[in-house]
Scaffold this motif. Structure first.
Motif, PDB file in Angstrom:
ATOM      1  N   SER A   1      -2.019  -7.464   3.681  1.00  0.00           N
ATOM      2  CA  SER A   1      -2.608  -8.559   2.929  1.00  0.00           C
ATOM      3  C   SER A   1      -2.401  -8.295   1.450  1.00  0.00           C
ATOM      4  O   SER A   1      -2.292  -7.133   1.038  1.00  0.00           O
ATOM      5  CB  SER A   1      -4.105  -8.667   3.231  1.00  0.00           C
ATOM      6  OG  SER A   1      -4.800  -7.553   2.674  1.00  0.00           O
TER       7      SER A   1
ATOM      8  N   GLN B   1       4.035  -9.156   1.672  1.00  0.00           N
ATOM      9  CA  GLN B   1       4.683  -9.587   2.915  1.00  0.00           C
ATOM     10  C   GLN B   1       5.739  -8.581   3.345  1.00  0.00           C
ATOM     11  O   GLN B   1       5.882  -8.281   4.538  1.00  0.00           O
ATOM     12  CB  GLN B   1       5.305 -10.970   2.730  1.00  0.00           C
ATOM     13  CG  GLN B   1       5.843 -11.575   4.018  1.00  0.00           C
ATOM     14  CD  GLN B   1       6.315 -13.008   3.822  1.00  0.00           C
ATOM     15  OE1 GLN B   1       6.320 -13.533   2.720  1.00  0.00           O
ATOM     16  NE2 GLN B   1       6.714 -13.636   4.912  1.00  0.00           N
TER      17      GLN B   1
ATOM     18  N   ASP C   1       2.252 -11.457  -3.660  1.00  0.00           N
ATOM     19  CA  ASP C   1       2.230 -11.978  -2.289  1.00  0.00           C
ATOM     20  C   ASP C   1       3.535 -11.664  -1.557  1.00  0.00           C
ATOM     21  O   ASP C   1       3.518 -11.281  -0.377  1.00  0.00           O
ATOM     22  CB  ASP C   1       1.995 -13.491  -2.299  1.00  0.00           C
ATOM     23  CG  ASP C   1       0.576 -13.846  -2.721  1.00  0.00           C
ATOM     24  OD1 ASP C   1      -0.259 -12.924  -2.838  1.00  0.00           O
ATOM     25  OD2 ASP C   1       0.307 -15.042  -2.941  1.00  0.00           O
TER      26      ASP C   1
END
Length: 217
Positions: free
Chosen positions: A143, A138, A134
């Motif tokens: 995504s 970012q 994640d």
């Protein structure tokens, strides 16, 4: 290396590749570059030898001209100037390989993509950070699912696998320089020495202790 007769810039991933040209050709100059931790990744991504015609490439021809002048002039600071020009020459040659599809999918292909390159740069600059998919997604502005898919497509491995290998390459270099194994293991996210030793053995085929610099008695 610039070959005077053919007007080519040539890159060999091993110095021995230049022996034939030096003995039988007419090179203007030869530059030797040490890749340190990136050497294994580059070796996997690039052919052992490559060349680029510079006659119709104004930027490359200009760089070759600048380096040649510095080599011939032997002025104060020439070595530093040649080193910087050489780095630029290498970057241009690698870009050419990527743009023309002559480099295999690898971290080089990832660096050619603006999104994945941001994640790779983050990994390279802060390998000790507790990165997860994640957080890297970012950095890339994607995504998590799209990032994982695109990363694997370009680099041919998962983000987690790349991060693990990069950390182990850095750890190996530090251990070879004499750093304590337990300190290096903690630095790169291994809380248990046994876990680090197993990962190291799987990657390099030997235990960290076999790599460590011998202690002078």
């Amino acid at each position: 290396m610039e070959d005077k007769q053919s007007g080519r810039v040539m890159l060999y991933l091993h110095p021995q590749g230049t022996d034939h040209l030096i003995k039988n050709g007419n090179p203007l100059f030869a530059l030797y570059i040490e890749f340190n931790q990136l050497a294994p990744a580059l070796a996997a991504a690039l052919p052992q030898g490559m060349s680029l015609e510079v006659d119709n490439n104004q930027d490359m021809a200009h760089l070759v001209h600048l380096i040649t002048n510095e080599v011939k002039s032997d002025r104060c600071g020439a070595k530093a100037v040649i080193a910087r020009y050489g780095e630029i020459l290498l970057v241009r040659l690698l870009r050419h390989q990527l743009e023309n599809g002559q480099a295999k999918p690898s971290f080089l292909a990832g660096l050619a993509d603006d999104r994945i390159s941001r994640a790779l740069v983050a990994i390279h600059e802060k390998p000790e950070k507790l990165w997860n998919n994640d957080a890297l997604a970012q950095e890339a502005g994607l995504s998590p699912s799209r990032f994982k898919q695109l990363f694997a497509q370009l680099v041919c491995e998962t983000p987690g696998s790349y991060l693990r290998r990069w950390r182990l390459m850095l750890a190996k270099t530090e251990i070879e320089r004499g750093e304590r194994i337990d300190k290096v293991a903690r630095k790169y996210g291994y809380r248990a020495p046994d876990a680090f030793s197993r990962a190291y053995l799987k990657e390099y085929g030997l235990r960290p202790k076999r790599t460590a610099k011998p202690t002078i008695q």
